[in-house]
Design a protein around this motif. Structure first.
Motif, short mmCIF file in Angstrom:
data_model
loop_
_atom_site.label_atom_id
_atom_site.label_comp_id
_atom_site.label_asym_id
_atom_site.label_seq_id
_atom_site.Cartn_x
_atom_site.Cartn_y
_atom_site.Cartn_z
N ALA A 48 -27.97 54.65 -51.54
CA ALA A 48 -29.32 54.15 -51.86
C ALA A 48 -29.89 54.88 -53.06
N PHE A 49 -29.72 56.20 -53.08
CA PHE A 49 -30.18 56.99 -54.22
C PHE A 49 -29.49 56.55 -55.51
N ASP A 50 -28.17 56.35 -55.43
CA ASP A 50 -27.40 55.98 -56.61
C ASP A 50 -27.82 54.61 -57.15
N SER A 51 -28.31 53.75 -56.27
CA SER A 51 -28.76 52.43 -56.70
C SER A 51 -30.21 52.45 -57.19
N GLY A 52 -30.86 53.61 -57.08
CA GLY A 52 -32.24 53.74 -57.54
C GLY A 52 -33.30 53.50 -56.48
N ASP A 53 -32.87 53.31 -55.23
CA ASP A 53 -33.83 53.05 -54.15
C ASP A 53 -34.17 54.37 -53.46
N TRP A 54 -35.11 55.11 -54.03
CA TRP A 54 -35.46 56.43 -53.50
C TRP A 54 -36.10 56.33 -52.11
N ASN A 55 -36.94 55.35 -51.88
CA ASN A 55 -37.59 55.24 -50.57
C ASN A 55 -36.56 55.06 -49.46
N GLN A 56 -35.57 54.23 -49.71
CA GLN A 56 -34.51 54.03 -48.72
C GLN A 56 -33.68 55.29 -48.55
N ALA A 57 -33.38 55.97 -49.65
CA ALA A 57 -32.60 57.20 -49.58
C ALA A 57 -33.30 58.24 -48.71
N ILE A 58 -34.60 58.41 -48.92
CA ILE A 58 -35.38 59.37 -48.14
C ILE A 58 -35.43 58.97 -46.67
N ARG A 59 -35.67 57.68 -46.43
CA ARG A 59 -35.75 57.19 -45.05
C ARG A 59 -34.45 57.45 -44.30
N LEU A 60 -33.32 57.19 -44.95
CA LEU A 60 -32.03 57.37 -44.30
C LEU A 60 -31.74 58.85 -44.03
N ARG A 64 -31.45 60.57 -40.11
CA ARG A 64 -30.22 61.26 -39.70
C ARG A 64 -30.45 62.75 -39.48
N ARG A 65 -31.68 63.15 -39.29
CA ARG A 65 -32.01 64.57 -39.16
C ARG A 65 -31.14 65.29 -38.13
N GLU A 66 -31.04 64.75 -36.94
CA GLU A 66 -30.25 65.41 -35.90
C GLU A 66 -28.78 65.49 -36.27
N GLU A 67 -28.26 64.43 -36.87
CA GLU A 67 -26.86 64.41 -37.29
C GLU A 67 -26.59 65.48 -38.36
N ILE A 68 -27.51 65.61 -39.31
CA ILE A 68 -27.35 66.60 -40.39
C ILE A 68 -27.44 68.02 -39.84
N GLN A 69 -28.29 68.23 -38.83
CA GLN A 69 -28.50 69.56 -38.28
C GLN A 69 -27.43 69.98 -37.27
N GLU A 70 -26.76 69.02 -36.68
CA GLU A 70 -25.85 69.33 -35.58
C GLU A 70 -24.77 70.36 -35.94
N PRO A 71 -24.10 70.26 -37.12
CA PRO A 71 -23.07 71.27 -37.43
C PRO A 71 -23.63 72.68 -37.51
N VAL A 72 -24.87 72.82 -37.95
CA VAL A 72 -25.49 74.15 -38.04
C VAL A 72 -25.84 74.66 -36.65
N LYS A 73 -26.36 73.80 -35.81
CA LYS A 73 -26.75 74.21 -34.46
C LYS A 73 -25.54 74.59 -33.60
N GLN A 74 -24.37 74.06 -33.93
CA GLN A 74 -23.18 74.35 -33.15
C GLN A 74 -22.54 75.68 -33.52
N VAL A 75 -23.01 76.30 -34.60
CA VAL A 75 -22.42 77.55 -35.08
C VAL A 75 -22.83 78.70 -34.15
#
Length: 202
Positions: A48-60, A64-75
């Protein structure tokens, strides 16, 4: 670094080789990021960012907050530290990446940001490589194609060289700024839809 004895791995070989070392970590996982633009075509927010759609990029990203954080929380049993070198004016990719990895910082990854124009004052007058260092076991110089796509890595197991590079990265980490305050103080680094908002995003 270029003259160091190393085994060159493809991107698939690098990822496969990395995980057994990661699972044996007991001290600190270090990551030094220096390039200002990458391609991450498998990531929907990056698309989305690469296509210029910043609002969609931020929303996505936020969805995915929990998915992005999961590898750190598992450490457990070691620390995760990252140094992100940034150049001004900020590239669009840097705006996207720092907003993305702020979720990792919120989950406990210790991320510091350092402006590139401060490097000479700390003894670094050459272009720094992209490095991943796992204790003193192994170091990878991560390689990319000209367009910023992951190409593989140079695997280095020379303990003396690993320790030397680790000390260098740690010295940059010490003088860097914590990511979350940095995002609020350097509003220009935020994605365009958020730059004018006074709302704290940390």
């Amino acid at each position: 670094m270029a003259e160091a004895e190393a085994v060159t791995l493809t991107s698939e070989e690098y990822l496969s080789d990395f995980w057994p070392y990661f699972q044996r970590l007991q001290d600190v996982f270090w990551k030094l990021e220096t390039y200002q633009s990458f391609r991450e075509p498998d990531d929907s927010s990056w698309q989305a960012f690469d296509s210029g759609d910043w609002n969609q990029a931020i929303r996505l990203i936020d969805e995915r907050r929990e998915e992005i954080q999961e590898p750190v929380k598992q450490v457990h049993g070691f620390e995760m530290r990252r140094v992100r070198i940034v150049e001004k004016p900020f590239t669009p990719y840097i705006q996207w990446e720092l907003y993305y990895i702020r979720h990792r910082a919120q989950a406990g990854e210790d991320i510091r940001v350092l402006d590139s124009d401060l490097l000479p004052a700390h003894g670094f007058t050459y272009r720094l490589p992209e490095l991943v260092i796992l204790d003193s076991l192994v170091m990878y110089e991560v390689l990319y194609t000209q367009d910023g796509t992951l190409a593989g890595a140079r695997k280095i197991v020379d303990r003396a060289l690993i320790e030397s590079c680790r000390r260098d990265v740690e010295s940059l980490f010490i003088v860097g700024r914590d990511l979350l305050p940095y995002l609020n103080e350097e509003r220009a680094v935020l994605p365009p839809p958020l730059q004018q908002s006074g709302t704290p995003i940390a």
